[in-house]
Design an enzyme around this catalytic site. Structure first.
Site, PDB file in Angstrom:
ATOM      1  N   LYS A 161      -8.206   5.629  11.960  1.00 12.41           N
ATOM      2  CA  LYS A 161      -8.987   6.704  11.387  1.00 12.41           C
ATOM      3  C   LYS A 161      -8.431   8.048  11.862  1.00 12.41           C
ATOM      4  O   LYS A 161      -7.755   8.053  12.892  1.00 12.41           O
ATOM      5  CB  LYS A 161     -10.459   6.567  11.755  1.00 12.41           C
ATOM      6  CG  LYS A 161     -10.743   6.750  13.248  1.00 12.41           C
ATOM      7  CD  LYS A 161     -12.199   6.682  13.538  1.00 12.41           C
ATOM      8  CE  LYS A 161     -12.862   8.012  13.324  1.00 12.41           C
ATOM      9  NZ  LYS A 161     -12.822   8.868  14.517  1.00 12.41           N
ATOM     10  N   HIS A 253     -18.054   5.223  11.724  1.00 16.59           N
ATOM     11  CA  HIS A 253     -18.793   4.326  12.622  1.00 16.59           C
ATOM     12  C   HIS A 253     -20.285   4.196  12.235  1.00 16.59           C
ATOM     13  O   HIS A 253     -20.819   3.096  12.138  1.00 16.59           O
ATOM     14  CB  HIS A 253     -18.720   4.818  14.072  1.00 16.59           C
ATOM     15  CG  HIS A 253     -17.323   5.069  14.550  1.00 16.59           C
ATOM     16  ND1 HIS A 253     -16.268   4.287  14.169  1.00 16.59           N
ATOM     17  CD2 HIS A 253     -16.796   6.010  15.371  1.00 16.59           C
ATOM     18  CE1 HIS A 253     -15.163   4.732  14.749  1.00 16.59           C
ATOM     19  NE2 HIS A 253     -15.463   5.786  15.475  1.00 16.59           N
TER      20      HIS A 253
END
Ligand code: BG6
Length: 515
Positions: A161, A253
């Site tokens: 990411k 997340h």
């Protein structure tokens, strides 16, 4: 028991960076210790820093001793053999055709040396995101060119990411990838999916029959998700100032946690079915339009102060932060998932740096019992039931129920039924990265983000970013060590609810009843 993964060359782009030292190299050592790493596999670290192979191995040695899960009982023989299979490859530019040509030749030599007969490749992109496109393009060109492309059983990409910074950039990156690679070759990482409790969320929901009948808006009052950190963003400002809490933590997340809580039961426990269901959740999130950000969102920025071991002059004073930066170090949102299961029921989420404690948890708060019996006689309302799914600090699940305090009086107090991972199973869970790298080696995409899933998540984030950037109001300041700006409390308290953790050292009161 998982079996040893097929052999492959593990090429880490960005090997001199923090992630490699903190997580990737230690994970590879642990995989070797667990006999999951094939003895014919080897590692090539690719980075721009000038460094000798010896120096790189020394760094890896230190990284393993410092960060490996089993650092207290290092197996010296094993460590030596792992380090001997680690190489360093310096390239001036991640997109240089020449560097990639040389890398490819180097890998061919290593394949022969280590016996990686199938010439499998696992390319791990752990670089700053602006290097993703040039690396993927070079790798892709070579993969498409039969002269430079020895047949292999697999060539896979693990991409760290952030996957894009908005919907347009994620779409662009997906297009670049798909020009050369099939989706089956792509493993977009979100390390939260490698955490045991996160995977256990699915087991809890779908391997137990007691949850499904009550897992909806009729029985659940709301869900709250908190991912709070005690670290500052001061030393990562170069990255963080262009990101902020919403892009850094929420788009990935927190949305993953939310999707696993909210998704419908998948048709099967496979990558296609599970990722289909998660993607549907993102598509069902009611958009927060730019003009609604003041109602449904809060953003904050920490000021000067000390909390624990961290002292800061305030986020805007950190090196690398643009003067007068409006980047948020805290974000809270109130979201709705517009489908039959969650109709009208809010999901409150919050995350931030330099908050009171390190905590990652999902709280599912059930509706209070009807206004009868105890409710009438008790001094204050009987506390609702909570199911707390804790990812950090101690992984586990806890039910909060009301119990009678022993004695003649009818006093009620919330009590917890706890399931703690460590004490229940008495085994240490693998680190997220161990699990994820292994899964990529064996080709299991279940715990990775699919391209359309990443795009659907960005589609929710974009209008909020737009609203914030267009807003004249700066992020609300908060003190290091607090639970964020006051408005984050208001966001939930205006609805007659409260965050599970709202004030330092607070505990639930005993509820006294006169019967
Ligand atoms: C990373 C973010 O993805 O996750 C960091 O970029 C954050 O800002 C980290 O600190 C949190 O991960 P964990 O596993 O410590 O909760």
């Amino acid at each position: 028991m998982p079996t040893t993964a097929p052999s492959c060359a593990i090429v880490i782009f960005g090997a001199s960076g923090d992630l490699a030292k903190l997580k990737l190299i230690p994970a590879i050592y642990e995989m070797a210790r667990e006999r999951l790493l094939n003895e014919h596999s080897y590692v090539v670290g690719f980075a721009r820093s000038k460094m000798s192979e010896d120096d790189f191995r020394k760094e890896c040695n230190d990284a393993i001793r410092l960060n490996a899960r089993s650092k207290k009982a290092i197996d010296e023989g094993l460590l030596k053999s792992v380090l001997n299979r680690i190489h360093y490859f310096q390239g001036d530019d991640y997109g240089s055709a020449e560097a990639h040509q040389k890398l490819s030749e180097f890998l061919t030599t290593c394949d022969a040396k280590y016996g990686n007969a199938e010439k499998n490749r696992l390319f791990y992109l752990s670089t700053p995101p602006n290097a993703f496109e040039p690396i993927i393009t070079r790798l892709g060109e070579r993969a498409k060119d039969p002269d430079n492309n020895p047949p292999a059983r697999f060539k896979r990409l693990i991409i760290e990411k952030p996957f894009g910074t908005d919907l347009a950039s994620a779409k662009h990156l997906n297009a670049v990838i798909h020009k050369y690679f099939d989706e089956e070759q792509v493993f977009r990482i979100d390390h939260y999916l490698g955490k045991e409790t996160v995977q256990n969320l699915m087991v809890m929901r779908f391997a137990n029959s007691i949850f499904e009948p009550i897992w909806n808006y009729k029985y659940i009052d709301h869900v709250q998700i908190t991912v709070s950190e005690i670290v500052s963003a001061d030393d990562r400002a170069g990255y963080y100032d262009n990101s902020g809490a919403l892009r850094d933590m929420v788009q990935n997340h927190i949305f993953q946690l939310m999707a696993l809580v909210a998704m419908e039961p998948p048709a099967a426990l496979d990558a296609v079915s599970i990722r289909d269901e998660k993607t549907k959740v993102y598509r069902s999130i009611r958009p927060i339009r730019p003009e609604q950000v003041d109602v449904f969102t809060v953003r904050g920025q920490y000021g000067a102060g000390t909390h624990g071991k961290v002292t800061t002059n305030g986020y805007t004073q950190a090196k690398g932060v643009k003067p007068g930066s409006g980047t948020e170090t805290f974000a809270a949102l109130k979201l709705f998932i517009d489908n039959w299961r969650w109709s009208g029921m809010p999901f409150y989420i919050r995350t931030g740096k330099l908050l009171e404690q390190k905590l990652s948890e999902v709280v599912v708060r059930f509706r209070s019992p009807p206004q009868t019996l105890f409710q009438k006689q008790c001094e204050s309302p009987v506390y609702p039931n909570d199911l707390v799914i804790r990812i950090a600090p101690e992984e586990g699940i806890s039910w909060r129920l009301n119990g009678k305090v022993p004695g003649g009086a009818m006093n009620i107090k919330p009590v917890a039924l706890d399931f703690n991972y460590k004490t229940a199973f008495k085994v240490e869970a693998p680190e997220a990265y161990e699990r994820l790298i292994y899964d990529a080696m064996v080709g299991d995409q279940t715990l990775f983000i699919r391209g359309d899933e990443a795009e659907a998540a960005w589609a929710v984030i974009d209008p909020i970013e737009l609203g914030w950037r267009g807003s004249k109001k700066p992020p609300e300041p908060y003190a290091p060590g607090s639970w964020g700006p006051k408005r984050a409390m208001d966001l939930i308290e205006h609805d007659g609810r409260r965050w599970m953790q709202a004030k330092e050292g607070e505990s639930e009161p005993i509820v006294a009843c006169s019967l």
